[in-house]
Design a protein around this motif. Structure first.
Motif, mmCIF file in Angstrom:
data_model
loop_
_atom_site.group_PDB
_atom_site.id
_atom_site.type_symbol
_atom_site.label_atom_id
_atom_site.label_comp_id
_atom_site.label_asym_id
_atom_site.label_seq_id
_atom_site.Cartn_x
_atom_site.Cartn_y
_atom_site.Cartn_z
ATOM 1 N N TRP A 113 -5.198 7.331 4.920
ATOM 2 C CA TRP A 113 -6.554 6.921 4.544
ATOM 3 C C TRP A 113 -6.618 5.522 3.948
ATOM 4 O O TRP A 113 -7.668 4.870 3.989
ATOM 5 C CB TRP A 113 -7.137 7.923 3.555
ATOM 6 C CG TRP A 113 -6.355 8.027 2.268
ATOM 7 C CD1 TRP A 113 -5.306 8.845 2.007
ATOM 8 C CD2 TRP A 113 -6.581 7.265 1.071
ATOM 9 N NE1 TRP A 113 -4.831 8.655 0.721
ATOM 10 C CE2 TRP A 113 -5.599 7.694 0.132
ATOM 11 C CE3 TRP A 113 -7.480 6.275 0.699
ATOM 12 C CZ2 TRP A 113 -5.528 7.157 -1.149
ATOM 13 C CZ3 TRP A 113 -7.399 5.740 -0.578
ATOM 14 C CH2 TRP A 113 -6.438 6.188 -1.490
ATOM 15 N N ASN A 172 -6.395 0.054 6.854
ATOM 16 C CA ASN A 172 -7.545 -0.311 7.689
ATOM 17 C C ASN A 172 -7.102 -0.388 9.148
ATOM 18 O O ASN A 172 -5.926 -0.187 9.476
ATOM 19 C CB ASN A 172 -8.164 -1.630 7.224
ATOM 20 C CG ASN A 172 -7.176 -2.790 7.247
ATOM 21 O OD1 ASN A 172 -6.333 -2.895 8.136
ATOM 22 N ND2 ASN A 172 -7.279 -3.673 6.248
ATOM 23 N N LYS A 173 -8.024 -0.704 10.051
ATOM 24 C CA LYS A 173 -7.737 -0.700 11.481
ATOM 25 C C LYS A 173 -6.632 -1.680 11.847
ATOM 26 O O LYS A 173 -5.722 -1.362 12.634
ATOM 27 C CB LYS A 173 -9.014 -1.026 12.258
ATOM 28 C CG LYS A 173 -8.827 -1.002 13.764
ATOM 29 C CD LYS A 173 -10.129 -1.325 14.488
ATOM 30 C CE LYS A 173 -9.919 -1.333 16.003
ATOM 31 N NZ LYS A 173 -11.168 -1.662 16.728
ATOM 32 N N GLU A 174 -6.696 -2.868 11.282
ATOM 33 C CA GLU A 174 -5.697 -3.890 11.593
ATOM 34 C C GLU A 174 -4.303 -3.447 11.160
ATOM 35 O O GLU A 174 -3.316 -3.649 11.871
ATOM 36 C CB GLU A 174 -6.080 -5.199 10.888
ATOM 37 C CG GLU A 174 -5.153 -6.364 11.215
ATOM 38 C CD GLU A 174 -5.506 -7.623 10.439
ATOM 39 O OE1 GLU A 174 -4.956 -8.687 10.761
ATOM 40 O OE2 GLU A 174 -6.340 -7.526 9.505
ATOM 41 N N GLU A 175 -4.214 -2.854 9.985
ATOM 42 C CA GLU A 175 -2.930 -2.392 9.468
ATOM 43 C C GLU A 175 -2.384 -1.232 10.286
ATOM 44 O O GLU A 175 -1.161 -1.127 10.502
ATOM 45 C CB GLU A 175 -3.091 -1.995 7.999
ATOM 46 C CG GLU A 175 -3.348 -3.197 7.097
ATOM 47 C CD GLU A 175 -3.903 -2.801 5.733
ATOM 48 O OE1 GLU A 175 -3.877 -3.647 4.819
ATOM 49 O OE2 GLU A 175 -4.377 -1.651 5.585
ATOM 50 N N ARG A 176 -3.263 -0.353 10.753
ATOM 51 C CA ARG A 176 -2.823 0.763 11.591
ATOM 52 C C ARG A 176 -2.230 0.266 12.904
ATOM 53 O O ARG A 176 -1.217 0.790 13.382
ATOM 54 C CB ARG A 176 -3.992 1.709 11.856
ATOM 55 C CG ARG A 176 -4.389 2.521 10.633
ATOM 56 C CD ARG A 176 -5.661 3.295 10.851
ATOM 57 N NE ARG A 176 -6.030 4.044 9.656
ATOM 58 C CZ ARG A 176 -7.263 4.347 9.306
ATOM 59 N NH1 ARG A 176 -8.282 3.955 10.067
ATOM 60 N NH2 ARG A 176 -7.505 5.040 8.197
ATOM 61 N N LYS A 221 0.822 -1.210 0.000
ATOM 62 C CA LYS A 221 0.000 0.000 0.000
ATOM 63 C C LYS A 221 0.860 1.266 0.000
ATOM 64 O O LYS A 221 0.543 2.238 -0.692
ATOM 65 C CB LYS A 221 -0.935 -0.006 1.206
ATOM 66 C CG LYS A 221 -2.084 -1.001 1.068
ATOM 67 C CD LYS A 221 -3.139 -0.805 2.144
ATOM 68 C CE LYS A 221 -4.339 -1.710 1.900
ATOM 69 N NZ LYS A 221 -5.418 -1.515 2.895
#
Length: 537
Positions: free
Chosen positions: A282, A285-289, A90
């Motif tokens: 942006w 997602n939550k898991e990646e953050r 990403k």
């Protein structure tokens, strides 16, 4: 603690006792908490196998990096963690194009004065004598001042705000340059342009060091800084296109208008496309953050909890390697800045018309981009920097010698290809080398700021050594560039020796600790100066 270890911390690392917090280790009696802290800071783990015990110093020359083989179930971020690939994909998809475009636009607006000069700038606004050279030079007067500011300001205000404001300002200044009428007005806009352009390079460099591990970002730099080569090619194409416009304005005015408008048009992409903190981007997602936040603890290039500390500034200032690297970059960039601005003029002196000279720069920089990208990929894969810097300096020196030694236009043009193949490889690898070998953000920002101050300072010299009176061969300017390329080779060799010596001293400390059964010293404030941090070569 052995006396040699204390000597290492106090003398080799130039750190007064009053400024060093108590030495911690990976094997303190707090049930492995210190070991976990060390692991999370990305420090290297050296296995003391039976074979190594027998071989003694055999491991001393090995380049060992953090290569933990964590799985997704372990929950410990690492190079091999499945989530690592997801976030890298990403970042490569969204951040690298933005950084490459920003550097592309920055170089486009920075070097367009050379194309404007070929298109008749000096004649139209009445520049005389050395006035054009002075206009080229003053740009670097503000550029060098804002280099260190940009490196430190990025973390304070965030990349989204800093980069979008700089892009808006230097785009507007480039656009306004189309309406300069005199020597004084051109001086003013060049000074302003240098201030905002000066913060772009260090900001991009520091931002990538925040996003990527040091084993990962040379390849990403290849994509980003290849944009510098392509911008020079694109600038030649724009200049050629502008020469065919039959409007009410001069060709050089259209160059500034078109390039300024392009820069301003991309401002929203940076303001809305970037976030102050990487984990808030942006596209995650939550898991990646959550993974990114934990990932910081296993990186030796960034700690989000770091705050500005004068101690880190002093460490960078006292480190001789900072200054050796800076002198090397001065010699490297003297050719880079000189050729970027004066190449269209040099090619014109080879017998080509003004319009054709703009086109003749395109294939030169296109080849430069390809060579630079290949070298950066191999530098990352081999985890080596100095051989590529030295090789690029040698290549550039050979090209300069060909251009200097021949009076045949075709041979000199061939020499231009040879020398340009190295001018971005050595400059980029020099900065990458220094960035990767400084652990703390603000120590790295200070060291990089000093490095770029010297490198950009060479622009003050380059504008004064390629004089109109030296046409068509520019013997003085090219000879000075050649001498400094040779100096950069020796300074790079010295830098390699300094890093290798420090690694050997660290190996000796580690060996002594293992023999005595004592903990290996570690202090978070010392970052890369800790014995288990391995310097890249």
């Amino acid at each position: 603690m052995p006396g040699s270890i204390r000597d290492y911390v106090d003398n080799v690392l130039f750190v007064p006792d009053s400024q060093v917090s108590p030495v911690r280790s990976r094997t303190d009696s707090d049930d492995g908490v210190a070991e976990t802290q060390l692991h999370q800071r990305g420090m290297v783990t050296i296995a003391a196998s039976a074979k190594e015990e027998k071989e003694g110093d055999a491991y001393a020359d090995k380049e060992i990096f953090s290569t933990t083989t964590a799985t997704e179930e372990d929950g410990v971020p690492s190079l091999n963690h499945p989530m690592e690939k997801r976030i890298l994909r990403k970042m490569d998809m969204f951040l690298i194009p933005l950084m490459g475009l920003l550097y592309f636009l920055s170089n486009l607006d920075k070097s367009n004065i050379g194309n404007a000069e070929v298109a008749g700038l000096s004649e139209d606004i009445g520049l005389k004598g050395k006035e054009y050279n002075v206009c080229v030079t003053v740009f670097f007067g503000t550029y060098v001042v804002f280099d260190p500011i940009g490196a430190n300001l990025l973390k304070i205000v965030g990349p989204h705000l800093m980069m979008s404001v700089c892009l808006l300002c230097f785009g507007a200044i480039s656009l306004a340059t189309a309406w300069v009428k005199s020597y004084g007005s051109l001086l003013a806009v060049r000074l302003l342009l240098g201030a905002f352009e000066g913060m772009i390079y260090p900001a991009i460099n520091m931002y990538l060091s925040v996003c990527y591990r040091r084993e990962q970002y040379a390849k990403r730099f290849a994509f980003v800084f290849s944009a510098a080569c392509l911008s020079s090619s694109f600038g030649g194409l724009i200049a050629y296109g502008c020469s065919t416009i039959n409007g009410s304005m001069k060709s050089w005015q259209y160059i500034y208008i078109i390039e300024g408008v392009i820069s301003i048009g991309f401002v929203p992409a940076y303001y809305f496309g970037l976030s102050k903190n990487l984990e808030d981007s942006w596209f995650f997602n939550k898991e990646e953050r959550e993974y990114i936040i934990e990932r910081y603890k296993t990186m030796n290039t960034f700690n989000p909890d770091e705050s500005f500390d004068w101690f880190q500034v002093k460490l960078a200032l006292k480190d001789i390697k900072t200054w050796v690297c800076a002198v090397a970059l001065f010699g490297i960039d003297l050719t880079t800045f000189g050729l970027t601005v004066f190449l269209p003029i040099i090619i014109t002196s080879l017998g080509f018309t003004n319009v054709r000279a703009q086109l003749m720069t395109v294939p030169v920089y296109f080849l430069t981009a390809i060579v630079f990208f290949i070298c950066a990929l191999w530098s990352d894969r081999m985890r080596l920097r100095s051989p590529f810097i030295i090789g690029a300096c040698v290549t550039t020196s050979i090209g300069l010698a060909i251009v200097l030694g021949s009076q045949v236009h075709g041979v000199r043009y061939f020499g231009v290809y040879i020398l340009c193949m190295g001018i971005y490889v050595n400059a980029a690898c020099n900065c990458l080398w220094l960035s990767g070998n400084n652990g703390n953000y603000f120590k790295r920002a200070t060291a990089l700021g000093i490095n770029l101050f010297f490198g950009s300072g060479s622009g003050l010299v380059s504008g004064q050594i390629f004089l109109a009176g030296d046409k068509p061969r520019y013997i003085k300017g090219l000879s000075i560039c050649l001498a400094f390329q040779v100096l950069s080779i020796f300074m790079t060799i010295l830098q390699f020796w300094l890093y290798r010596r420090e690694n050997q001293k660290k190996d000796k400390i580690i060996k002594e600790c293992r023999e005595r059964g004592e903990p290996i010293p570690y202090d978070e404030k010392l970052s890369d100066l800790n014995p288990e941090f391995r310097y890249l070569y």
